[in-house]
Every structure is written in structure tokens, then in C-alpha cells.
Design a protein around this motif. Sequence first.
Motif, PDB file in Angstrom:
ATOM      1  N   GLY A   1      35.264  41.641  41.637  1.00  0.00           N
ATOM      2  CA  GLY A   1      36.231  40.909  42.661  1.00  0.00           C
ATOM      3  C   GLY A   1      37.558  41.273  42.544  1.00  0.00           C
ATOM      4  N   ALA A   2      38.410  40.172  42.227  1.00  0.00           N
ATOM      5  CA  ALA A   2      39.556  40.039  42.238  1.00  0.00           C
ATOM      6  C   ALA A   2      40.132  40.089  40.596  1.00  0.00           C
ATOM      7  CB  ALA A   2      40.469  38.964  42.929  1.00  0.00           C
ATOM      8  N   LEU A   3      39.626  40.856  39.932  1.00  0.00           N
ATOM      9  CA  LEU A   3      39.985  41.264  38.437  1.00  0.00           C
ATOM     10  C   LEU A   3      40.678  42.560  38.414  1.00  0.00           C
ATOM     11  CD1 LEU A   3      36.395  40.104  37.067  1.00  0.00           C
ATOM     12  CD2 LEU A   3      38.361  38.685  37.477  1.00  0.00           C
ATOM     13  N   THR A   4      41.354  42.552  37.239  1.00  0.00           N
ATOM     14  CA  THR A   4      42.171  44.008  36.971  1.00  0.00           C
ATOM     15  C   THR A   4      40.899  45.012  36.600  1.00  0.00           C
ATOM     16  OG1 THR A   4      42.420  43.045  34.802  1.00  0.00           O
ATOM     17  CG2 THR A   4      44.170  42.701  36.246  1.00  0.00           C
ATOM     18  N   GLU A   5      39.909  44.631  36.004  1.00  0.00           N
ATOM     19  CA  GLU A   5      38.765  45.469  35.680  1.00  0.00           C
ATOM     20  C   GLU A   5      37.377  44.628  35.695  1.00  0.00           C
ATOM     21  OE1 GLU A   5      38.703  47.207  32.028  1.00  0.00           O
ATOM     22  OE2 GLU A   5      40.134  45.810  30.984  1.00  0.00           O
ATOM     23  N   GLY A   6      36.303  45.168  36.266  1.00  0.00           N
ATOM     24  CA  GLY A   6      35.178  44.672  36.100  1.00  0.00           C
ATOM     25  C   GLY A   6      34.099  44.717  34.884  1.00  0.00           C
ATOM     26  N   PHE A   7      33.310  44.284  34.575  1.00  0.00           N
ATOM     27  CA  PHE A   7      32.756  44.160  33.317  1.00  0.00           C
ATOM     28  C   PHE A   7      31.198  43.909  33.369  1.00  0.00           C
ATOM     29  CE2 PHE A   7      34.396  39.826  33.092  1.00  0.00           C
ATOM     30  CZ  PHE A   7      33.491  39.390  32.424  1.00  0.00           C
ATOM     31  N   ARG A   8      30.392  44.052  32.361  1.00  0.00           N
ATOM     32  CA  ARG A   8      28.933  43.513  32.325  1.00  0.00           C
ATOM     33  C   ARG A   8      28.719  42.776  31.019  1.00  0.00           C
ATOM     34  NH1 ARG A   8      25.194  46.900  35.148  1.00  0.00           N
ATOM     35  NH2 ARG A   8      23.965  47.052  33.302  1.00  0.00           N
TER      36      ARG A   8
ATOM     37  N   ALA B   1      44.875  39.506  37.785  1.00  0.00           N
ATOM     38  CA  ALA B   1      46.215  40.122  37.926  1.00  0.00           C
ATOM     39  C   ALA B   1      47.312  38.821  37.954  1.00  0.00           C
ATOM     40  CB  ALA B   1      46.477  40.917  39.360  1.00  0.00           C
ATOM     41  N   PRO B   2      48.564  39.277  37.685  1.00  0.00           N
ATOM     42  CA  PRO B   2      49.708  38.079  37.637  1.00  0.00           C
ATOM     43  C   PRO B   2      49.851  37.365  39.116  1.00  0.00           C
ATOM     44  CG  PRO B   2      50.328  39.993  36.418  1.00  0.00           C
ATOM     45  CD  PRO B   2      48.976  40.382  37.115  1.00  0.00           C
ATOM     46  N   GLY B   3      49.734  36.249  39.175  1.00  0.00           N
ATOM     47  CA  GLY B   3      49.879  35.451  40.523  1.00  0.00           C
ATOM     48  C   GLY B   3      48.527  35.313  41.201  1.00  0.00           C
ATOM     49  N   ALA B   4      47.350  36.018  40.809  1.00  0.00           N
ATOM     50  CA  ALA B   4      46.213  35.899  41.604  1.00  0.00           C
ATOM     51  C   ALA B   4      45.822  34.452  41.407  1.00  0.00           C
ATOM     52  CB  ALA B   4      45.478  36.822  41.005  1.00  0.00           C
ATOM     53  N   VAL B   5      45.452  33.966  42.394  1.00  0.00           N
ATOM     54  CA  VAL B   5      44.587  32.616  42.168  1.00  0.00           C
ATOM     55  C   VAL B   5      43.451  32.611  42.937  1.00  0.00           C
ATOM     56  CG1 VAL B   5      45.050  30.190  43.087  1.00  0.00           C
ATOM     57  CG2 VAL B   5      47.068  31.479  42.536  1.00  0.00           C
ATOM     58  N   ILE B   6      42.513  32.420  42.063  1.00  0.00           N
ATOM     59  CA  ILE B   6      41.056  32.597  42.673  1.00  0.00           C
ATOM     60  C   ILE B   6      40.621  31.219  43.420  1.00  0.00           C
ATOM     61  CG2 ILE B   6      38.614  32.535  41.746  1.00  0.00           C
ATOM     62  CD1 ILE B   6      40.169  35.221  41.578  1.00  0.00           C
TER      63      ILE B   6
ATOM     64  N   VAL C   1      30.766  29.284  46.430  1.00  0.00           N
ATOM     65  CA  VAL C   1      31.098  28.066  45.515  1.00  0.00           C
ATOM     66  C   VAL C   1      32.752  28.070  45.431  1.00  0.00           C
ATOM     67  CG1 VAL C   1      30.643  26.757  43.690  1.00  0.00           C
ATOM     68  CG2 VAL C   1      28.882  28.277  44.433  1.00  0.00           C
ATOM     69  N   ALA C   2      33.208  27.031  45.840  1.00  0.00           N
ATOM     70  CA  ALA C   2      34.635  26.933  45.637  1.00  0.00           C
ATOM     71  C   ALA C   2      34.934  26.694  44.168  1.00  0.00           C
ATOM     72  CB  ALA C   2      35.112  25.561  46.293  1.00  0.00           C
ATOM     73  N   LEU C   3      35.921  27.178  43.468  1.00  0.00           N
ATOM     74  CA  LEU C   3      36.066  27.431  42.328  1.00  0.00           C
ATOM     75  C   LEU C   3      36.310  26.100  41.651  1.00  0.00           C
ATOM     76  CD1 LEU C   3      36.736  28.992  39.556  1.00  0.00           C
ATOM     77  CD2 LEU C   3      39.268  29.079  40.287  1.00  0.00           C
ATOM     78  N   GLU C   4      36.647  25.142  42.115  1.00  0.00           N
ATOM     79  CA  GLU C   4      36.890  23.628  41.715  1.00  0.00           C
ATOM     80  C   GLU C   4      35.577  23.044  41.428  1.00  0.00           C
ATOM     81  OE1 GLU C   4      38.215  20.113  44.328  1.00  0.00           O
ATOM     82  OE2 GLU C   4      38.624  22.015  45.714  1.00  0.00           O
ATOM     83  N   ASP C   5      34.502  23.487  42.163  1.00  0.00           N
ATOM     84  CA  ASP C   5      33.211  23.103  41.786  1.00  0.00           C
ATOM     85  C   ASP C   5      32.535  23.748  40.978  1.00  0.00           C
ATOM     86  OD1 ASP C   5      33.392  21.138  44.197  1.00  0.00           O
ATOM     87  OD2 ASP C   5      32.541  22.442  45.658  1.00  0.00           O
ATOM     88  N   ALA C   6      32.831  25.263  40.883  1.00  0.00           N
ATOM     89  CA  ALA C   6      32.137  26.062  39.809  1.00  0.00           C
ATOM     90  C   ALA C   6      32.578  25.600  38.449  1.00  0.00           C
ATOM     91  CB  ALA C   6      32.375  27.635  40.113  1.00  0.00           C
ATOM     92  N   LEU C   7      33.870  24.862  38.189  1.00  0.00           N
ATOM     93  CA  LEU C   7      34.459  24.769  36.966  1.00  0.00           C
ATOM     94  C   LEU C   7      34.256  23.258  36.508  1.00  0.00           C
ATOM     95  CD1 LEU C   7      38.001  26.345  37.408  1.00  0.00           C
ATOM     96  CD2 LEU C   7      35.864  27.300  36.005  1.00  0.00           C
ATOM     97  N   ASN C   8      33.435  22.695  37.325  1.00  0.00           N
ATOM     98  CA  ASN C   8      32.813  21.152  36.618  1.00  0.00           C
ATOM     99  C   ASN C   8      32.309  21.522  35.385  1.00  0.00           C
ATOM    100  OD1 ASN C   8      33.918  19.693  38.885  1.00  0.00           O
ATOM    101  ND2 ASN C   8      31.864  19.863  40.020  1.00  0.00           N
ATOM    102  N   ALA C   9      32.285  20.273  34.592  1.00  0.00           N
ATOM    103  CA  ALA C   9      31.833  20.434  33.149  1.00  0.00           C
ATOM    104  C   ALA C   9      30.607  20.488  33.011  1.00  0.00           C
ATOM    105  CB  ALA C   9      32.118  19.294  32.492  1.00  0.00           C
TER     106      ALA C   9
ATOM    107  N   THR D   1      39.923  35.578  46.202  1.00  0.00           N
ATOM    108  CA  THR D   1      41.340  34.843  46.407  1.00  0.00           C
ATOM    109  C   THR D   1      41.217  34.152  47.740  1.00  0.00           C
ATOM    110  OG1 THR D   1      42.419  36.578  47.308  1.00  0.00           O
ATOM    111  CG2 THR D   1      42.602  36.252  44.866  1.00  0.00           C
ATOM    112  N   THR D   2      40.325  34.306  48.493  1.00  0.00           N
ATOM    113  CA  THR D   2      39.988  33.757  49.800  1.00  0.00           C
ATOM    114  C   THR D   2      38.679  33.472  50.112  1.00  0.00           C
ATOM    115  OG1 THR D   2      39.941  35.719  51.188  1.00  0.00           O
ATOM    116  CG2 THR D   2      42.174  34.754  50.878  1.00  0.00           C
TER     117      THR D   2
END
Length: 223
Positions: free
Chosen positions: A37-44, A93-98, A113-121, A165-166
Motif C-alpha cells: 500500500g502507501a509504503l515506500t517499499e513493501g515487505f514480507r 513517505a514524508p507527510g503520508a497519513v494512513i 479497518v480505520a487505523l484508529e481502531d486497528a491501533l487499539n491496545a 491514505t483514504t
Amino acid sequence: MTLPPGQRAVEGFPRFGTHLHHPPPAVPADHALEFGGALTEGFRLSLAELAALPHRELRADFHCVAGWSATDLRWEGVPFGDLYRTRIEPLLAPGAVISHVIFEGLDHFQSIVALEDALNADVLLADRLDGRPLDSDHGDPVRLVSPGQYGFMNTKHLARIEFRTTEPPNPDRWSPIAGHARARVWSEERHRYLPGRAVRPVYRWLIAPIRTLSARGSRTGGR
């Protein structure tokens, strides 16, 4: 025991999912989680690499949107928030907001999933349940566990995680049982357009036939 609005406890942990009477997908011998996705490079991340990351144990209930709850499950896995901060944020990337995360399974089922939900503890990439590796009925080799959201957000058999990012378009948004975009259980966000209380009777009517069909595709006979 206090359950969210409209939920009823059941014995055990039934097999539910998009497969219904079909067996769970086969797991490739070289299976690895793909990140993109919105990453400078993907990984596995191979399963061995995932297993080597710091894990935590979580006791939580699992709430199906149809109205049943499997209680006091003991999950183990990698906290998604920790993985995001250590492996994903350095690749933005600089300025990218997921804003959203797409979780996709080997069966091609996706949850957005909205990021704020995915980041719940309490959100995990879980690989163990009640002290054992996940079986095929409950999402092997790894699944998303987000206790604060209904089960349809908790993608099984994880294969790919994509960062956006959207908000991506949801292909099921016009389905008669279109799931809520947030699916938070304590707010009873069951349906995308209708109040949760209004759809309870319909969803509960579906429990028995879906459970019967899902059991036909089981490889393990369930818990």
C-alpha cells in the motif's frame, strides 16, 4: 458477565465465515504475510519471523454481528500497534497519513479497518488460541483479533495487509446486510445504514442456518 448490547453467550466457539459449507483455504508451505500500500517499499514476514516477534496474551470475548458471543477466549499474538510503530511507520513517505488498513485472507475476504481502531491496545495478529496454534476453522495460521469490533472485521487466514491514505471503496456497501464501516460492538454498529437494534431479529434468524452450513466445511470439527 456483561455483554455488549444485543449479544448472547454461546457454548464453545462456532465456526463462522464466508466459506460456509466450503473447507477453509489451504495454507502454502512458504506462507508469509505481505505488507504493502502507501509504503515506500513493501515487505514480507514469514511465519517464523512473525512468531519471533514479541507476543502478548489477551483474554477477550468474540462477538458475532449475528448476536452470539464466544466468551473468555485466550488469544496470543503480536500486538498490531507495536508492529505498526516499529515496521510500518519507518516506511511511510514524508507527510503520508494512513487512515485505513485492509486485511485480506487467503480466501480473499477483506476487512477495511480505520487505523484508529486497528491501533487499539487489544488488537492482535493472533497465531494461538487457548494455548494451541490456530486451527483451520478459526483462521490458521494467523488472523486479526479486534475484540472491540464485530467478527466480520476479524479477518481469518491473513495473507496481506495494505495501508491506505483514504478510505477504500467497500464492494459490499449496497448488500442487504452491509456491515458497518466501524463495527464497534459497544455502539452496536451492526449495519451500515440501519440501527443495530432494528436488524437484530433478522441476523439472529440467520445464526442457525449459517452455523449448520459452516460446520459442513469444517476440517477439525470446531472447538
